[in-house]
Design a protein around this motif. Sequence first.
Motif, PDB file in Angstrom:
ATOM      1  N   LYS A   1       0.830  -1.211   0.000  1.00 32.16           N
ATOM      2  CA  LYS A   1       0.000   0.000   0.000  1.00 32.16           C
ATOM      3  C   LYS A   1       0.862   1.258   0.000  1.00 32.16           C
ATOM      4  CE  LYS A   1      -4.014  -2.001   2.327  1.00 32.16           C
ATOM      5  NZ  LYS A   1      -4.752  -2.091   3.607  1.00 32.16           N
ATOM      6  N   LYS A   2       1.991   1.222   0.707  1.00 30.35           N
ATOM      7  CA  LYS A   2       2.911   2.363   0.722  1.00 30.35           C
ATOM      8  C   LYS A   2       3.524   2.598  -0.651  1.00 30.35           C
ATOM      9  CE  LYS A   2       5.495   1.306   4.416  1.00 30.35           C
ATOM     10  NZ  LYS A   2       6.627   1.345   5.343  1.00 30.35           N
ATOM     11  N   LEU A   3       3.901   1.507  -1.327  1.00 25.18           N
ATOM     12  CA  LEU A   3       4.615   1.614  -2.600  1.00 25.18           C
ATOM     13  C   LEU A   3       3.700   1.925  -3.782  1.00 25.18           C
ATOM     14  CD1 LEU A   3       7.102  -1.365  -2.150  1.00 25.18           C
ATOM     15  CD2 LEU A   3       7.634   1.082  -2.044  1.00 25.18           C
ATOM     16  N   VAL A   4       2.439   1.533  -3.740  1.00 20.36           N
ATOM     17  CA  VAL A   4       1.460   1.735  -4.810  1.00 20.36           C
ATOM     18  C   VAL A   4       2.026   1.311  -6.175  1.00 20.36           C
ATOM     19  CG1 VAL A   4      -0.261   3.331  -5.735  1.00 20.36           C
ATOM     20  CG2 VAL A   4       0.701   3.759  -3.489  1.00 20.36           C
ATOM     21  N   PRO A   5       2.424   0.053  -6.322  1.00 18.13           N
ATOM     22  CA  PRO A   5       3.032  -0.388  -7.584  1.00 18.13           C
ATOM     23  C   PRO A   5       2.010  -0.627  -8.687  1.00 18.13           C
ATOM     24  CG  PRO A   5       2.841  -2.225  -6.080  1.00 18.13           C
ATOM     25  CD  PRO A   5       2.354  -1.016  -5.328  1.00 18.13           C
ATOM     26  N   ASP A   6       2.450  -0.455  -9.930  1.00 22.69           N
ATOM     27  CA  ASP A   6       1.621  -0.788 -11.087  1.00 22.69           C
ATOM     28  C   ASP A   6       1.704  -2.277 -11.406  1.00 22.69           C
ATOM     29  OD1 ASP A   6       0.736   1.847 -11.599  1.00 22.69           O
ATOM     30  OD2 ASP A   6       2.649   2.289 -12.559  1.00 22.69           O
ATOM     31  N   VAL A   7       2.853  -2.885 -11.105  1.00 21.62           N
ATOM     32  CA  VAL A   7       3.082  -4.316 -11.316  1.00 21.62           C
ATOM     33  C   VAL A   7       3.841  -4.833 -10.102  1.00 21.62           C
ATOM     34  CG1 VAL A   7       4.177  -6.077 -12.759  1.00 21.62           C
ATOM     35  CG2 VAL A   7       3.256  -4.023 -13.828  1.00 21.62           C
ATOM     36  N   ILE A   8       3.480  -6.019  -9.642  1.00 17.74           N
ATOM     37  CA  ILE A   8       4.172  -6.655  -8.520  1.00 17.74           C
ATOM     38  C   ILE A   8       4.718  -7.980  -9.025  1.00 17.74           C
ATOM     39  CG2 ILE A   8       3.964  -7.576  -6.179  1.00 17.74           C
ATOM     40  CD1 ILE A   8       1.362  -5.752  -6.002  1.00 17.74           C
ATOM     41  N   VAL A   9       6.045  -8.075  -9.124  1.00 18.46           N
ATOM     42  CA  VAL A   9       6.699  -9.297  -9.589  1.00 18.46           C
ATOM     43  C   VAL A   9       6.981 -10.161  -8.364  1.00 18.46           C
ATOM     44  CG1 VAL A   9       8.674 -10.276 -10.781  1.00 18.46           C
ATOM     45  CG2 VAL A   9       7.730  -8.074 -11.528  1.00 18.46           C
ATOM     46  N   THR A  10       6.417 -11.357  -8.333  1.00 21.62           N
ATOM     47  CA  THR A  10       6.627 -12.235  -7.182  1.00 21.62           C
ATOM     48  C   THR A  10       7.838 -13.127  -7.401  1.00 21.62           C
ATOM     49  OG1 THR A  10       5.214 -14.003  -8.032  1.00 21.62           O
ATOM     50  CG2 THR A  10       4.152 -12.302  -6.698  1.00 21.62           C
ATOM     51  N   ASN A  11       8.550 -13.312  -6.337  1.00 16.73           N
ATOM     52  CA  ASN A  11       9.664 -14.265  -6.341  1.00 16.73           C
ATOM     53  C   ASN A  11       9.734 -14.846  -4.937  1.00 16.73           C
ATOM     54  OD1 ASN A  11      11.842 -15.769  -7.091  1.00 16.73           O
ATOM     55  ND2 ASN A  11      13.317 -14.142  -6.761  1.00 16.73           N
ATOM     56  N   ILE A  12       8.593 -15.252  -4.474  1.00 22.68           N
ATOM     57  CA  ILE A  12       8.474 -15.743  -3.114  1.00 22.68           C
ATOM     58  C   ILE A  12       8.026 -17.193  -3.189  1.00 22.68           C
ATOM     59  CG2 ILE A  12       6.100 -14.886  -2.920  1.00 22.68           C
ATOM     60  CD1 ILE A  12       6.640 -14.252  -0.013  1.00 22.68           C
ATOM     61  N   HIS A  13       8.654 -18.044  -2.434  1.00 20.30           N
ATOM     62  CA  HIS A  13       8.318 -19.463  -2.496  1.00 20.30           C
ATOM     63  C   HIS A  13       7.194 -19.804  -1.529  1.00 20.30           C
ATOM     64  CE1 HIS A  13      12.509 -20.485  -4.306  1.00 20.30           C
ATOM     65  NE2 HIS A  13      11.741 -19.809  -5.115  1.00 20.30           N
ATOM     66  N   LYS A  14       6.208 -18.929  -1.507  1.00 24.96           N
ATOM     67  CA  LYS A  14       5.014 -19.146  -0.701  1.00 24.96           C
ATOM     68  C   LYS A  14       3.816 -18.735  -1.540  1.00 24.96           C
ATOM     69  CE  LYS A  14       7.083 -18.378   3.803  1.00 24.96           C
ATOM     70  NZ  LYS A  14       8.223 -17.517   3.925  1.00 24.96           N
ATOM     71  N   ILE A  15       2.663 -19.285  -1.214  1.00 31.45           N
ATOM     72  CA  ILE A  15       1.437 -18.915  -1.924  1.00 31.45           C
ATOM     73  C   ILE A  15       0.913 -17.621  -1.317  1.00 31.45           C
ATOM     74  CG2 ILE A  15      -0.921 -19.620  -2.449  1.00 31.45           C
ATOM     75  CD1 ILE A  15       0.128 -22.552  -2.216  1.00 31.45           C
ATOM     76  N   ILE A  16       0.702 -16.622  -2.169  1.00 32.14           N
ATOM     77  CA  ILE A  16       0.173 -15.336  -1.705  1.00 32.14           C
ATOM     78  C   ILE A  16      -1.310 -15.511  -1.364  1.00 32.14           C
ATOM     79  CG2 ILE A  16      -0.192 -12.902  -2.289  1.00 32.14           C
ATOM     80  CD1 ILE A  16       2.742 -13.568  -2.225  1.00 32.14           C
TER      81      ILE A  16
END
Length: 197
Positions: free
Chosen positions: A47-62
């Motif tokens: 919410k702070k960053l307000v991104p247009d695209v969020i690239v995931t590289n996390i080995h967990k299910i969002i």
Amino acid sequence: MRINAEVVGVIADRECSALEFATSKSIYFKKIKYNRNYTLELQSELKKLVPDVIVTNIHKIIDIDTLSLFPNKFVNLHYSLLPAFSGVIGMETIAQAKVKNVGFVGGTCHLVNEEVDAGKVLCQSCVPINWKKDQLVIDTVFKSSSLALLGGIFTILNIKTDRNEQLIINKERVLFSPPLPFNTSFLSKEFWEKVAK
């Protein structure tokens, strides 16, 4: 080709090269705790960053609540031609493809939804493989997948050009669907050395 975009932040749940990259480039970064029962820190940072695209590289299910806060903004890169080897993490997809003796490998950039590796495909790379050149296979998949990720990000940002160039990686012709919307002349040895860091 220059685009009007910037990396606004890097969020990680573990020590990784992305945090090192952010530090070296003076990009905002934060190491957080995240799991499906503890989502507030990730949601607060996004919410702070307000991104247009969020690239995931996390080995967990969002979790679905976090995904719902940013609909159609989470993208993931999977080292296979989905739906092949969905749910398999990292380069293990290549090991499984070798066992099955598949003739083509590649990468898929897709939207993230509540079902693992099942979101809408944004861009795919595809390349014929010679399993006798194992190290080149990993390198080729990494490079072609990285470009598929860029193609997926461009799709989200609705960046289009009339480019439709042939791309050769390790002497193999790589196909992209949809075609990459950018000139590939910048793909020098130095470029890949920077990406690999």
